[in-house]
Design a protein around this motif. Structure first.
Motif, PDB file in Angstrom:
ATOM      1  N   ILE A 192       0.657  -1.218   0.031  1.00  0.00           N
ATOM      2  CA  ILE A 192       0.042   0.013   0.057  1.00  0.00           C
ATOM      3  C   ILE A 192       0.758   1.504  -0.192  1.00  0.00           C
ATOM      4  O   ILE A 192       0.721   2.201  -0.767  1.00  0.00           O
ATOM      5  CB  ILE A 192      -0.727   0.023   1.126  1.00  0.00           C
ATOM      6  CG1 ILE A 192      -2.063  -0.906   0.942  1.00  0.00           C
ATOM      7  CG2 ILE A 192      -1.420   1.371   1.480  1.00  0.00           C
ATOM      8  CD1 ILE A 192      -2.933  -1.288   2.012  1.00  0.00           C
ATOM      9  N   GLU A 193       1.911   1.422   0.764  1.00  0.00           N
ATOM     10  CA  GLU A 193       2.792   2.525   0.957  1.00  0.00           C
ATOM     11  C   GLU A 193       3.511   2.615  -0.494  1.00  0.00           C
ATOM     12  O   GLU A 193       3.541   3.863  -0.901  1.00  0.00           O
ATOM     13  CB  GLU A 193       3.756   2.202   2.087  1.00  0.00           C
ATOM     14  CG  GLU A 193       3.073   2.363   3.377  1.00  0.00           C
ATOM     15  CD  GLU A 193       4.103   2.046   4.828  1.00  0.00           C
ATOM     16  OE1 GLU A 193       3.731   2.488   5.722  1.00  0.00           O
ATOM     17  OE2 GLU A 193       5.345   1.586   4.359  1.00  0.00           O
ATOM     18  N   LEU A 194       3.912   1.554  -1.034  1.00  0.00           N
ATOM     19  CA  LEU A 194       4.570   1.971  -2.165  1.00  0.00           C
ATOM     20  C   LEU A 194       3.644   2.266  -3.222  1.00  0.00           C
ATOM     21  O   LEU A 194       3.967   3.020  -4.070  1.00  0.00           O
ATOM     22  CB  LEU A 194       5.063   0.471  -2.629  1.00  0.00           C
ATOM     23  CG  LEU A 194       6.582   0.153  -1.721  1.00  0.00           C
ATOM     24  CD1 LEU A 194       6.844  -1.315  -2.245  1.00  0.00           C
ATOM     25  CD2 LEU A 194       7.578   0.941  -1.927  1.00  0.00           C
ATOM     26  N   ARG A 195       2.603   1.482  -3.604  1.00  0.00           N
ATOM     27  CA  ARG A 195       1.388   1.958  -4.568  1.00  0.00           C
ATOM     28  C   ARG A 195       1.030   3.326  -4.248  1.00  0.00           C
ATOM     29  O   ARG A 195       0.759   4.373  -5.237  1.00  0.00           O
ATOM     30  CB  ARG A 195       0.415   0.941  -4.579  1.00  0.00           C
ATOM     31  CG  ARG A 195       0.963  -0.567  -5.128  1.00  0.00           C
ATOM     32  CD  ARG A 195      -0.182  -1.254  -5.589  1.00  0.00           C
ATOM     33  NE  ARG A 195      -1.054  -1.505  -4.076  1.00  0.00           N
ATOM     34  CZ  ARG A 195      -0.888  -2.460  -3.590  1.00  0.00           C
ATOM     35  NH1 ARG A 195       0.024  -3.202  -3.636  1.00  0.00           N
ATOM     36  NH2 ARG A 195      -1.717  -2.788  -2.620  1.00  0.00           N
ATOM     37  N   ALA A 196       0.881   3.653  -3.051  1.00  0.00           N
ATOM     38  CA  ALA A 196      -0.110   4.952  -2.757  1.00  0.00           C
ATOM     39  C   ALA A 196       1.133   5.910  -3.065  1.00  0.00           C
ATOM     40  O   ALA A 196       0.881   7.104  -3.730  1.00  0.00           O
ATOM     41  CB  ALA A 196      -0.293   5.059  -1.133  1.00  0.00           C
ATOM     42  N   SER A 207       2.932  10.506  -6.403  1.00  0.00           N
ATOM     43  CA  SER A 207       4.130  11.223  -7.125  1.00  0.00           C
ATOM     44  C   SER A 207       3.831  11.298  -8.700  1.00  0.00           C
ATOM     45  O   SER A 207       4.060  12.369  -9.323  1.00  0.00           O
ATOM     46  CB  SER A 207       5.434  10.104  -7.133  1.00  0.00           C
ATOM     47  OG  SER A 207       6.454  10.622  -7.981  1.00  0.00           O
ATOM     48  N   SER A 208       3.125  10.432  -9.175  1.00  0.00           N
ATOM     49  CA  SER A 208       2.659  10.424 -10.676  1.00  0.00           C
ATOM     50  C   SER A 208       1.589  11.645 -10.809  1.00  0.00           C
ATOM     51  O   SER A 208       1.800  12.180 -11.951  1.00  0.00           O
ATOM     52  CB  SER A 208       2.095   9.089 -11.272  1.00  0.00           C
ATOM     53  OG  SER A 208       2.943   8.076 -11.103  1.00  0.00           O
ATOM     54  N   ASN A 209       0.750  11.723  -9.835  1.00  0.00           N
ATOM     55  CA  ASN A 209      -0.284  12.666 -10.368  1.00  0.00           C
ATOM     56  C   ASN A 209       0.007  14.156  -9.929  1.00  0.00           C
ATOM     57  O   ASN A 209      -0.783  14.979 -10.152  1.00  0.00           O
ATOM     58  CB  ASN A 209      -1.530  12.175  -9.553  1.00  0.00           C
ATOM     59  CG  ASN A 209      -2.193  11.063 -10.495  1.00  0.00           C
ATOM     60  OD1 ASN A 209      -2.976  11.161 -11.252  1.00  0.00           O
ATOM     61  ND2 ASN A 209      -1.892   9.881  -9.748  1.00  0.00           N
ATOM     62  N   GLN A 261      -7.946  11.155  -2.201  1.00  0.00           N
ATOM     63  CA  GLN A 261      -8.751  10.325  -2.969  1.00  0.00           C
ATOM     64  C   GLN A 261      -7.857   9.264  -3.803  1.00  0.00           C
ATOM     65  O   GLN A 261      -8.208   8.269  -4.039  1.00  0.00           O
ATOM     66  CB  GLN A 261      -9.326  11.261  -4.170  1.00  0.00           C
ATOM     67  CG  GLN A 261     -10.418  12.042  -3.453  1.00  0.00           C
ATOM     68  CD  GLN A 261     -10.882  13.255  -4.676  1.00  0.00           C
ATOM     69  OE1 GLN A 261     -10.306  13.482  -5.370  1.00  0.00           O
ATOM     70  NE2 GLN A 261     -12.029  13.769  -4.402  1.00  0.00           N
ATOM     71  N   LEU A 262      -6.652   9.678  -4.120  1.00  0.00           N
ATOM     72  CA  LEU A 262      -5.776   8.440  -4.885  1.00  0.00           C
ATOM     73  C   LEU A 262      -5.449   7.647  -3.912  1.00  0.00           C
ATOM     74  O   LEU A 262      -5.444   6.299  -4.333  1.00  0.00           O
ATOM     75  CB  LEU A 262      -4.405   9.519  -5.411  1.00  0.00           C
ATOM     76  CG  LEU A 262      -4.577  10.546  -6.460  1.00  0.00           C
ATOM     77  CD1 LEU A 262      -3.189  11.163  -6.365  1.00  0.00           C
ATOM     78  CD2 LEU A 262      -4.822   9.588  -7.681  1.00  0.00           C
ATOM     79  N   VAL A 263      -5.122   7.750  -2.495  1.00  0.00           N
ATOM     80  CA  VAL A 263      -4.768   6.783  -1.788  1.00  0.00           C
ATOM     81  C   VAL A 263      -5.955   5.947  -1.459  1.00  0.00           C
ATOM     82  O   VAL A 263      -5.939   4.754  -1.333  1.00  0.00           O
ATOM     83  CB  VAL A 263      -4.282   7.404  -0.350  1.00  0.00           C
ATOM     84  CG1 VAL A 263      -3.849   6.338   0.610  1.00  0.00           C
ATOM     85  CG2 VAL A 263      -2.942   8.146  -0.770  1.00  0.00           C
ATOM     86  N   ALA A 264      -7.132   6.450  -1.420  1.00  0.00           N
ATOM     87  CA  ALA A 264      -8.261   5.533  -0.955  1.00  0.00           C
ATOM     88  C   ALA A 264      -8.557   4.746  -2.098  1.00  0.00           C
ATOM     89  O   ALA A 264      -9.289   3.740  -1.877  1.00  0.00           O
ATOM     90  CB  ALA A 264      -9.419   6.682  -0.686  1.00  0.00           C
ATOM     91  N   VAL A 324      -6.254   2.720  -3.696  1.00  0.00           N
ATOM     92  CA  VAL A 324      -5.462   1.793  -3.927  1.00  0.00           C
ATOM     93  C   VAL A 324      -5.845   0.760  -3.372  1.00  0.00           C
ATOM     94  O   VAL A 324      -6.584   0.667  -2.374  1.00  0.00           O
ATOM     95  CB  VAL A 324      -4.060   2.228  -3.083  1.00  0.00           C
ATOM     96  CG1 VAL A 324      -2.946   1.143  -2.879  1.00  0.00           C
ATOM     97  CG2 VAL A 324      -3.419   3.777  -3.719  1.00  0.00           C
ATOM     98  N   GLY A 325      -5.645  -0.354  -3.893  1.00  0.00           N
ATOM     99  CA  GLY A 325      -5.871  -1.891  -3.448  1.00  0.00           C
ATOM    100  C   GLY A 325      -5.984  -1.914  -1.928  1.00  0.00           C
ATOM    101  O   GLY A 325      -4.491  -1.651  -1.506  1.00  0.00           O
ATOM    102  N   ASN A 326      -6.646  -2.638  -1.440  1.00  0.00           N
ATOM    103  CA  ASN A 326      -6.407  -3.159   0.291  1.00  0.00           C
ATOM    104  C   ASN A 326      -6.663  -1.913   1.138  1.00  0.00           C
ATOM    105  O   ASN A 326      -6.415  -2.221   2.297  1.00  0.00           O
ATOM    106  CB  ASN A 326      -5.206  -4.077   0.040  1.00  0.00           C
ATOM    107  CG  ASN A 326      -5.101  -5.192  -0.455  1.00  0.00           C
ATOM    108  OD1 ASN A 326      -6.291  -5.913  -0.711  1.00  0.00           O
ATOM    109  ND2 ASN A 326      -3.782  -5.456  -1.026  1.00  0.00           N
ATOM    110  N   VAL A 327      -6.835  -0.803   0.704  1.00  0.00           N
ATOM    111  CA  VAL A 327      -6.865   0.322   1.643  1.00  0.00           C
ATOM    112  C   VAL A 327      -8.365   0.372   2.284  1.00  0.00           C
ATOM    113  O   VAL A 327      -9.284   0.365   1.614  1.00  0.00           O
ATOM    114  CB  VAL A 327      -6.404   1.706   1.092  1.00  0.00           C
ATOM    115  CG1 VAL A 327      -6.935   2.915   1.898  1.00  0.00           C
ATOM    116  CG2 VAL A 327      -5.272   1.771   0.709  1.00  0.00           C
ATOM    117  N   THR A 328      -8.357   0.304   3.554  1.00  0.00           N
ATOM    118  CA  THR A 328      -9.541   0.324   4.237  1.00  0.00           C
ATOM    119  C   THR A 328     -10.191   1.602   4.807  1.00  0.00           C
ATOM    120  O   THR A 328     -11.201   2.006   5.121  1.00  0.00           O
ATOM    121  CB  THR A 328      -9.572  -0.787   5.620  1.00  0.00           C
ATOM    122  OG1 THR A 328      -8.609  -0.447   6.550  1.00  0.00           O
ATOM    123  CG2 THR A 328      -9.250  -2.224   4.988  1.00  0.00           C
TER     124      THR A 328
END
Length: 218
Positions: A58-62, A67-69, A102-105, A107-111
């Motif tokens: 989660i930390e890596l993907r978020a 960074s990308s957006n 919104q971007l982090v929410a 991400v897969g598996n984020v509750t």
């Protein structure tokens, strides 16, 4: 402060110094925080090994999404514990703060997302070093508290505010808060705990290392 605390704090400070000298040359505006998932920590963490790996992912993907957006105009630190994500750092405007959440929410598996981003200028290196020092002090004090398991807590400090994450009992929550509030440099304590029962804690402590742990429902 007794000799044991001084020794552990000295170790924490030495780590901060090494990290500071290493990161100052290579870290950009985006900082992605995380707990070590490999090695011995898996065996003592109250999360299952699978959840720890999820948190790392989660930390890596978020971080990549932000960074990308949002690019280099933001400084965001991402910390995930038991799939709940804490965002700390600085953004130039309220729109970027909302967008990061919104971007982090997504991400897969984020509750859940706790968005503590501040619309402020990026802090100086001295400010960041002071926060790192406070985090080291907090960890040393938690380690010294004989009635607490220091590995049950994840600690993040931003601008003098210390955030505590973990799966803990109400007693542990209250005791840790008492300990951390007495640490020099801590201006505010924010608890983001998942409260578990004493019975569940006993089950977690008696379960074999790395075995899936039963999660109580609220």
């Amino acid at each position: 402060m007794n000799h044991g605390v001084m020794k552990r704090l000295a170790c924490s400070i030495s780590v901060v110094v090494v990290l500071g000298s290493t990161l100052s040359a290579c870290v950009g505006p985006l900082l992605v925080g995380g707990a070590m998932v490999g090695g011995s920590l898996v065996a003592v963490d109250r999360r299952t090994s699978g959840t720890q790996l999820d948190d790392e992912g989660i930390e890596l993907r978020a971080g990549n999404q932000i960074s990308s957006n949002l690019g280099t105009r933001v400084r965001v630190s991402v910390t995930s514990y038991n799939r709940q994500v804490l965002l700390t750092g600085e953004v130039p405007n309220a729109q970027d703060k909302q967008r990061a959440g919104q971007l982090v929410a997504g991400v897969g598996n984020v509750t859940g997302v706790v968005n503590e981003l501040q619309v402020l200028n990026t802090p100086s290196l001295a400010d960041r070093s002071a926060d790192a020092l406070v985090t080291g002090r907090v960890k040393a004090m938690l380690l010294d508290a004989r009635d607490l398991k220091s590995n049950a807590f994840k600690v993040v400090t931003e601008r003098g505010t210390t955030y505590l994450m973990g799966r803990v009992t109400q007693r542990e929550s209250d005791r840790a808060t008492e300990v951390v509030r007495a640490v020099p440099g801590v201006q505010k304590v924010v608890r983001l705990f998942e409260i578990i029962s004493e019975q569940e804690l006993e089950r977690l402590q008696s379960a074999p290392a790395g075995a899936p742990a039963e999660v109580s429902k609220p």
